[in-house]
Write a protein that holds these residues in place. Structure first.
Motif, PDB file in Angstrom:
ATOM      1  N   TRP A   1     -11.730 -10.129   6.431  1.00 23.37           N
ATOM      2  CA  TRP A   1     -11.333 -11.067   7.478  1.00 23.37           C
ATOM      3  C   TRP A   1     -10.804 -10.349   8.711  1.00 23.37           C
ATOM      4  O   TRP A   1     -11.120 -10.732   9.833  1.00 23.37           O
ATOM      5  CB  TRP A   1     -10.267 -12.027   6.972  1.00 23.37           C
ATOM      6  CG  TRP A   1     -10.737 -12.963   5.897  1.00 23.37           C
ATOM      7  CD1 TRP A   1     -12.022 -13.346   5.626  1.00 23.37           C
ATOM      8  CD2 TRP A   1      -9.926 -13.628   4.939  1.00 23.37           C
ATOM      9  NE1 TRP A   1     -12.053 -14.207   4.566  1.00 23.37           N
ATOM     10  CE2 TRP A   1     -10.770 -14.400   4.111  1.00 23.37           C
ATOM     11  CE3 TRP A   1      -8.564 -13.650   4.688  1.00 23.37           C
ATOM     12  CZ2 TRP A   1     -10.308 -15.197   3.081  1.00 23.37           C
ATOM     13  CZ3 TRP A   1      -8.100 -14.437   3.649  1.00 23.37           C
ATOM     14  CH2 TRP A   1      -8.962 -15.199   2.863  1.00 23.37           C
ATOM     15  N   LEU A   2      -9.991  -9.319   8.486  1.00 27.00           N
ATOM     16  CA  LEU A   2      -9.422  -8.590   9.623  1.00 27.00           C
ATOM     17  C   LEU A   2     -10.485  -7.835  10.407  1.00 27.00           C
ATOM     18  O   LEU A   2     -10.369  -7.675  11.621  1.00 27.00           O
ATOM     19  CB  LEU A   2      -8.339  -7.614   9.137  1.00 27.00           C
ATOM     20  CG  LEU A   2      -7.067  -8.252   8.588  1.00 27.00           C
ATOM     21  CD1 LEU A   2      -6.153  -7.176   8.017  1.00 27.00           C
ATOM     22  CD2 LEU A   2      -6.346  -9.063   9.650  1.00 27.00           C
TER      23      LEU A   2
ATOM     24  N   CYS B   1      -1.619 -15.586   2.367  1.00 29.47           N
ATOM     25  CA  CYS B   1      -1.037 -14.547   1.510  1.00 29.47           C
ATOM     26  C   CYS B   1       0.273 -14.968   0.853  1.00 29.47           C
ATOM     27  O   CYS B   1       0.722 -14.312  -0.085  1.00 29.47           O
ATOM     28  CB  CYS B   1      -0.822 -13.260   2.313  1.00 29.47           C
ATOM     29  SG  CYS B   1      -2.354 -12.426   2.751  1.00 29.47           S
TER      30      CYS B   1
ATOM     31  N   PRO C   1      -5.420 -14.659  -1.189  1.00 27.32           N
ATOM     32  CA  PRO C   1      -6.618 -13.828  -1.055  1.00 27.32           C
ATOM     33  C   PRO C   1      -6.401 -12.436  -1.657  1.00 27.32           C
ATOM     34  O   PRO C   1      -5.271 -11.962  -1.755  1.00 27.32           O
ATOM     35  CB  PRO C   1      -6.814 -13.731   0.457  1.00 27.32           C
ATOM     36  CG  PRO C   1      -5.444 -13.912   1.021  1.00 27.32           C
ATOM     37  CD  PRO C   1      -4.737 -14.859   0.085  1.00 27.32           C
TER      38      PRO C   1
ATOM     39  N   GLN D   1      -3.019 -17.407  10.134  1.00 28.55           N
ATOM     40  CA  GLN D   1      -3.743 -18.073   9.047  1.00 28.55           C
ATOM     41  C   GLN D   1      -3.821 -17.182   7.809  1.00 28.55           C
ATOM     42  O   GLN D   1      -3.544 -17.615   6.698  1.00 28.55           O
ATOM     43  CB  GLN D   1      -5.142 -18.460   9.512  1.00 28.55           C
ATOM     44  CG  GLN D   1      -5.949 -19.203   8.489  1.00 28.55           C
ATOM     45  CD  GLN D   1      -7.302 -19.641   9.037  1.00 28.55           C
ATOM     46  OE1 GLN D   1      -7.644 -19.398  10.176  1.00 28.55           O
ATOM     47  NE2 GLN D   1      -8.079 -20.284   8.201  1.00 28.55           N
ATOM     48  N   ILE D   2      -4.157 -15.929   8.000  1.00 23.40           N
ATOM     49  CA  ILE D   2      -4.237 -14.990   6.878  1.00 23.40           C
ATOM     50  C   ILE D   2      -2.858 -14.814   6.243  1.00 23.40           C
ATOM     51  O   ILE D   2      -2.717 -14.810   5.022  1.00 23.40           O
ATOM     52  CB  ILE D   2      -4.823 -13.636   7.327  1.00 23.40           C
ATOM     53  CG1 ILE D   2      -6.298 -13.805   7.716  1.00 23.40           C
ATOM     54  CG2 ILE D   2      -4.672 -12.576   6.234  1.00 23.40           C
ATOM     55  CD1 ILE D   2      -6.912 -12.608   8.411  1.00 23.40           C
TER      56      ILE D   2
ATOM     57  N   LYS E   1      -5.654 -16.176  13.922  1.00 22.53           N
ATOM     58  CA  LYS E   1      -6.307 -15.724  12.690  1.00 22.53           C
ATOM     59  C   LYS E   1      -5.320 -14.952  11.810  1.00 22.53           C
ATOM     60  O   LYS E   1      -5.285 -15.147  10.594  1.00 22.53           O
ATOM     61  CB  LYS E   1      -7.523 -14.850  13.017  1.00 22.53           C
ATOM     62  CG  LYS E   1      -8.240 -14.323  11.775  1.00 22.53           C
ATOM     63  CD  LYS E   1      -9.545 -13.633  12.116  1.00 22.53           C
ATOM     64  CE  LYS E   1      -9.329 -12.216  12.510  1.00 22.53           C
ATOM     65  NZ  LYS E   1     -10.584 -11.431  12.608  1.00 22.53           N
TER      66      LYS E   1
ATOM     67  N   SER F   1     -10.581  -9.247   0.499  1.00 18.49           N
ATOM     68  CA  SER F   1     -10.881 -10.391   1.375  1.00 18.49           C
ATOM     69  C   SER F   1     -10.132 -10.271   2.694  1.00 18.49           C
ATOM     70  O   SER F   1     -10.700 -10.499   3.766  1.00 18.49           O
ATOM     71  CB  SER F   1     -10.495 -11.706   0.698  1.00 18.49           C
ATOM     72  OG  SER F   1     -11.294 -11.960  -0.413  1.00 18.49           O
ATOM     73  N   VAL F   2      -8.868  -9.912   2.615  1.00 18.46           N
ATOM     74  CA  VAL F   2      -8.064  -9.751   3.831  1.00 18.46           C
ATOM     75  C   VAL F   2      -8.687  -8.686   4.733  1.00 18.46           C
ATOM     76  O   VAL F   2      -8.805  -8.871   5.947  1.00 18.46           O
ATOM     77  CB  VAL F   2      -6.599  -9.406   3.487  1.00 18.46           C
ATOM     78  CG1 VAL F   2      -5.814  -9.018   4.739  1.00 18.46           C
ATOM     79  CG2 VAL F   2      -5.929 -10.576   2.778  1.00 18.46           C
TER      80      VAL F   2
ATOM     81  N   ILE G   1     -12.547 -18.537   7.342  1.00 12.79           N
ATOM     82  CA  ILE G   1     -11.385 -18.218   6.512  1.00 12.79           C
ATOM     83  C   ILE G   1     -10.853 -19.537   5.963  1.00 12.79           C
ATOM     84  O   ILE G   1     -10.761 -20.536   6.682  1.00 12.79           O
ATOM     85  CB  ILE G   1     -10.298 -17.491   7.332  1.00 12.79           C
ATOM     86  CG1 ILE G   1     -10.859 -16.213   7.933  1.00 12.79           C
ATOM     87  CG2 ILE G   1      -9.071 -17.201   6.480  1.00 12.79           C
ATOM     88  CD1 ILE G   1      -9.925 -15.509   8.899  1.00 12.79           C
TER      89      ILE G   1
END
Length: 94
Positions: free
Chosen positions: A54-55, A37, A46, A32-33, A29, A50-51, A62
Motif C-alpha cells: 500500500w505504501l 493497523c 493488515p 487510513q493505513i 492514505k 500488505s502495508v 485499501i
C-alpha cells in the motif's frame, strides 16, 4: 479524534495545513493505513507485506477501517477519558 474525523469524511482536519497543500491524498492514505493497523481484532489488521504494498503504490484499493474499540476523547471537565461506547456497539452487533 482521528477516528471521528475519518468517520465524518474529514480526515484532512487533523493534518497540518502546510502538509495538506503538498500531498493530502498521501496523508489521508497514511491515516487510513494507521487506522487499519489498530483494529481491535488482530485478524482484521493488515500484514506488514500488505502495508508495504500500500505504501509503495499510488493507485491501489485499501480496505476501509472499522471503528476502533477504544478512542480518546476530550471532555470539558477532564483532559482525556477512555470511551468504551464503540466496544459495546461492536459487541452488540456480533
Amino acid at each position: 479524534m482521528t477516528w471521528k474525523r475519518w468517520a465524518e469524511g474529514r480526515p484532512e482536519i487533523i493534518i497540518d495545513p502546510f502538509l495538506v497543500e503538498n500531498s493530502s491524498n498521501e496523508i489521508v492514505k497514511l491515516i487510513q493505513i494507521g487506522l487499519l493497523c489498530v483494529q481491535e481484532n488482530a485478524t482484521k489488521r493488515p500484514t506488514m507485506s500488505s502495508v508495504m504494498v500500500w505504501l509503495g503504490s499510488e493507485n491501489i484499493t485499501i480496505a476501509l477501517p472499522r471503528a476502533p474499540a477504544f478512542t480518546m476523547i476530550k471532555s470539558p471537565s477532564e483532559d482525556c477519558t477512555m470511551s468504551m461506547s464503540n466496544v459495546f456497539t461492536e459487541l452488540s452487533s456480533r
